[in-house]
Design an enzyme around this catalytic site. Structure first.
Site, PDB file in Angstrom:
ATOM      1  N   ASN A   9      39.587 -51.171  34.757  1.00 56.29           N
ATOM      2  CA  ASN A   9      38.913 -51.627  35.782  1.00 56.29           C
ATOM      3  C   ASN A   9      38.193 -52.758  35.587  1.00 56.29           C
ATOM      4  O   ASN A   9      37.101 -53.014  35.465  1.00 56.29           O
ATOM      5  CB  ASN A   9      38.117 -51.162  36.083  1.00 56.29           C
ATOM      6  CG  ASN A   9      37.428 -51.567  37.865  1.00 56.29           C
ATOM      7  OD1 ASN A   9      37.649 -52.160  38.380  1.00 56.29           O
ATOM      8  ND2 ASN A   9      36.411 -50.491  37.960  1.00 56.29           N
ATOM      9  N   TRP A  10      39.170 -53.632  35.507  1.00 54.03           N
ATOM     10  CA  TRP A  10      38.340 -55.464  35.058  1.00 54.03           C
ATOM     11  C   TRP A  10      37.716 -55.839  36.336  1.00 54.03           C
ATOM     12  O   TRP A  10      36.390 -56.892  35.732  1.00 54.03           O
ATOM     13  CB  TRP A  10      39.101 -56.840  34.998  1.00 54.03           C
ATOM     14  CG  TRP A  10      40.433 -56.017  34.342  1.00 54.03           C
ATOM     15  CD1 TRP A  10      40.117 -55.612  32.726  1.00 54.03           C
ATOM     16  CD2 TRP A  10      41.476 -57.686  34.106  1.00 54.03           C
ATOM     17  NE1 TRP A  10      41.238 -55.972  31.928  1.00 54.03           N
ATOM     18  CE2 TRP A  10      42.213 -57.171  32.421  1.00 54.03           C
ATOM     19  CE3 TRP A  10      41.521 -58.368  33.881  1.00 54.03           C
ATOM     20  CZ2 TRP A  10      43.446 -57.709  31.623  1.00 54.03           C
ATOM     21  CZ3 TRP A  10      42.867 -59.136  34.180  1.00 54.03           C
ATOM     22  CH2 TRP A  10      43.829 -58.644  32.883  1.00 54.03           C
ATOM     23  N   LYS A  11      37.461 -54.782  37.524  1.00 50.01           N
ATOM     24  CA  LYS A  11      36.066 -55.327  37.943  1.00 50.01           C
ATOM     25  C   LYS A  11      36.107 -57.262  38.321  1.00 50.01           C
ATOM     26  O   LYS A  11      37.328 -57.853  38.544  1.00 50.01           O
ATOM     27  CB  LYS A  11      34.768 -55.120  37.930  1.00 50.01           C
ATOM     28  CG  LYS A  11      34.403 -53.704  37.228  1.00 50.01           C
ATOM     29  CD  LYS A  11      33.236 -53.160  37.385  1.00 50.01           C
ATOM     30  CE  LYS A  11      32.561 -52.328  36.376  1.00 50.01           C
ATOM     31  NZ  LYS A  11      31.485 -51.445  36.987  1.00 50.01           N
ATOM     32  N   HIS A  95      35.769 -46.308  43.898  1.00 52.58           N
ATOM     33  CA  HIS A  95      34.401 -46.035  43.736  1.00 52.58           C
ATOM     34  C   HIS A  95      33.200 -46.801  43.837  1.00 52.58           C
ATOM     35  O   HIS A  95      32.802 -47.487  44.769  1.00 52.58           O
ATOM     36  CB  HIS A  95      34.807 -47.677  42.938  1.00 52.58           C
ATOM     37  CG  HIS A  95      34.483 -47.869  41.733  1.00 52.58           C
ATOM     38  ND1 HIS A  95      32.987 -48.767  41.090  1.00 52.58           N
ATOM     39  CD2 HIS A  95      34.583 -48.557  40.495  1.00 52.58           C
ATOM     40  CE1 HIS A  95      32.552 -48.851  40.088  1.00 52.58           C
ATOM     41  NE2 HIS A  95      33.762 -48.461  39.276  1.00 52.58           N
ATOM     42  N   GLU A  97      31.027 -48.891  43.249  1.00 49.07           N
ATOM     43  CA  GLU A  97      30.136 -49.794  44.092  1.00 49.07           C
ATOM     44  C   GLU A  97      30.881 -49.916  45.143  1.00 49.07           C
ATOM     45  O   GLU A  97      29.927 -50.165  46.352  1.00 49.07           O
ATOM     46  CB  GLU A  97      30.944 -50.925  42.938  1.00 49.07           C
ATOM     47  CG  GLU A  97      30.535 -50.850  41.251  1.00 49.07           C
ATOM     48  CD  GLU A  97      30.744 -51.153  39.629  1.00 49.07           C
ATOM     49  OE1 GLU A  97      31.223 -52.200  40.460  1.00 49.07           O
ATOM     50  OE2 GLU A  97      30.166 -51.229  39.196  1.00 49.07           O
ATOM     51  N   GLU A 167      32.700 -40.452  38.091  1.00 54.31           N
ATOM     52  CA  GLU A 167      31.820 -41.804  37.194  1.00 54.31           C
ATOM     53  C   GLU A 167      31.135 -41.035  37.628  1.00 54.31           C
ATOM     54  O   GLU A 167      30.539 -41.539  38.717  1.00 54.31           O
ATOM     55  CB  GLU A 167      32.537 -42.437  37.511  1.00 54.31           C
ATOM     56  CG  GLU A 167      33.857 -43.269  37.046  1.00 54.31           C
ATOM     57  CD  GLU A 167      34.233 -44.475  37.505  1.00 54.31           C
ATOM     58  OE1 GLU A 167      34.402 -44.971  36.599  1.00 54.31           O
ATOM     59  OE2 GLU A 167      34.177 -44.959  38.079  1.00 54.31           O
ATOM     60  N   GLY A 173      28.416 -49.067  33.964  1.00 48.65           N
ATOM     61  CA  GLY A 173      28.185 -50.338  33.343  1.00 48.65           C
ATOM     62  C   GLY A 173      26.968 -50.273  32.275  1.00 48.65           C
ATOM     63  O   GLY A 173      25.516 -51.950  32.886  1.00 48.65           O
ATOM     64  N   SER A 212      30.229 -46.610  30.917  1.00 46.64           N
ATOM     65  CA  SER A 212      30.191 -46.749  29.284  1.00 46.64           C
ATOM     66  C   SER A 212      30.795 -46.340  28.177  1.00 46.64           C
ATOM     67  O   SER A 212      30.383 -45.324  27.611  1.00 46.64           O
ATOM     68  CB  SER A 212      28.749 -46.994  28.949  1.00 46.64           C
ATOM     69  OG  SER A 212      27.689 -47.246  30.035  1.00 46.64           O
ATOM     70  N   GLY A 233      34.740 -49.461  32.787  1.00 49.85           N
ATOM     71  CA  GLY A 233      34.932 -50.638  33.010  1.00 49.85           C
ATOM     72  C   GLY A 233      34.772 -52.528  31.885  1.00 49.85           C
ATOM     73  O   GLY A 233      35.753 -52.722  32.000  1.00 49.85           O
ATOM     74  N   GLY A 234      33.618 -52.328  31.573  1.00 49.21           N
ATOM     75  CA  GLY A 234      33.232 -53.171  30.783  1.00 49.21           C
ATOM     76  C   GLY A 234      34.472 -53.147  29.211  1.00 49.21           C
ATOM     77  O   GLY A 234      34.443 -54.458  29.159  1.00 49.21           O
TER      78      GLY A 234
HETATM   79  C1  PEP Z   1      33.756 -48.382  36.074  1.00 45.75           C
HETATM   80  O1  PEP Z   1      34.056 -49.682  36.014  1.00 45.75           O
HETATM   81  O2  PEP Z   1      34.693 -48.039  36.601  1.00 45.75           O
HETATM   82  C2  PEP Z   1      33.202 -48.412  35.139  1.00 45.75           C
HETATM   83  C3  PEP Z   1      33.029 -46.939  34.432  1.00 45.75           C
HETATM   84  O3  PEP Z   1      32.670 -49.276  34.416  1.00 45.75           O
HETATM   85  P1  PEP Z   1      31.363 -49.424  32.872  1.00 45.75           P
HETATM   86  O4  PEP Z   1      32.681 -48.223  31.439  1.00 45.75           O
HETATM   87  O5  PEP Z   1      31.783 -50.738  32.336  1.00 45.75           O
HETATM   88  O6  PEP Z   1      30.634 -48.169  32.721  1.00 45.75           O
END
Ligand code: PEP
Length: 251
Positions: A9-11, A95, A97, A167, A173, A212, A233-234
């Protein structure tokens, strides 16, 4: 035996030049991966680029959101059929967010889930509790509520055509990963809850963990019996990290 899925997930990150390098690297490096599936969910403007770089490769692509409406006067929105036009296989739905920052209720998330299914896309339905909900011992109740809203309109037939992602909001994040035991306990809860309605569908359902995930912790998380890969994500913005996470999903 479920095949693990690792989805990035590049966001709201990326640009044409950097994406070209990263997508090309992922396409080439993941070419030999077996017994796992991979995907990258990019921002809407880069769907055409993802399609052009990844078409014909083992890496699928998708979007991070969609409208619950099929078409009409919804300025700024993007429909499921538009995502289909760009060859998307997956779309992230609900998600945390989107829920927290854009006011998406359980009902809106459920409607988006249905819109994705109706268009033949695979929704990656995110569920998870906040830190205060976990501390109040309400994680399972929150996740059950989020799932029930979708079950109410999609039923187990809809769930069978989706991927779930647990999640925990406190792990997204933040660098704080749920321990493999914590994550496994929630994954088992989700699978058992769904198995009460249809054991076969629940057993075949891919349930990813997100929060994470890094190269350093992926293998231990993925070794848990009910964790079927990750939503990343990251670490999906760093080729070597994402490739290592995909390798961890192979074993
Ligand atoms: C996400 O954005 O769904 C996520 C899990 O982010 P991260 O891996 O950065 O915690």
């Amino acid at each position: 035996m479920r095949q693990k899925l690792v989805a990035g997930n590049w966001k709201m990150h990326g640009n044409l030049i950097e994406n070209q390098v990263l997508l090309g690297n992922l396409r080439d490096s993941l070419a030999g991966m077996q017994n796992m599936a991979s995907a990258i969910c990019v921002p809407f403007p880069y769907l055409a680029q993802a399609q052009s770089v990844l078409a014909g490769s083992v890496v699928a692509w998708g979007a991070q959101n969609l409208s619950e409406h099929a078409k009409g006067a919804y300025t700024g929105e993007v429909s499921a059929s538009m995502l289909q036009d760009f060859g998307c296989r997956y779309v992230i739905v609900g998600h945390s967010e989107r829920r927290a920052l854009f006011g998406e209720t359980d009902e809106v998330v459920a409607a988006k889930f249905m819109a994705a299914i109706a268009a033949g896309l695979i929704p990656i339905l995110c569920v998870g509790e906040t830190l205060s909900e976990r501390e109040a011992d309400a994680a399972e109740a929150v996740i059950a509520r989020q799932l029930d809203a979708v079950l109410k309109i999609a039923g187990m037939a809809g769930i069978a055509r989706s991927v779930l992602a647990y999640e925990p909001v406190w792990a997204i994040g933040t660098g704080k990963t749920a321990s493999p035991e914590q994550a496994q306990a929630v994954h088992a809860f989700i699978r058992q809850k769904l198995a009460a309605q249809d054991a076969d569908i629940a057993n075949r359902l891919v349930i990813q963990y997100g929060g994470s995930v890094k190269a350093a912790n992926a293998a231990e998380l993925f070794s848990q019996p009910d964790i079927d890969g990750g939503l990343i994500g990251g670490a999906s913005l760093v080729a070597d990290e994402f490739i290592a996470i995909c390798k961890a999903a192979q074993s």
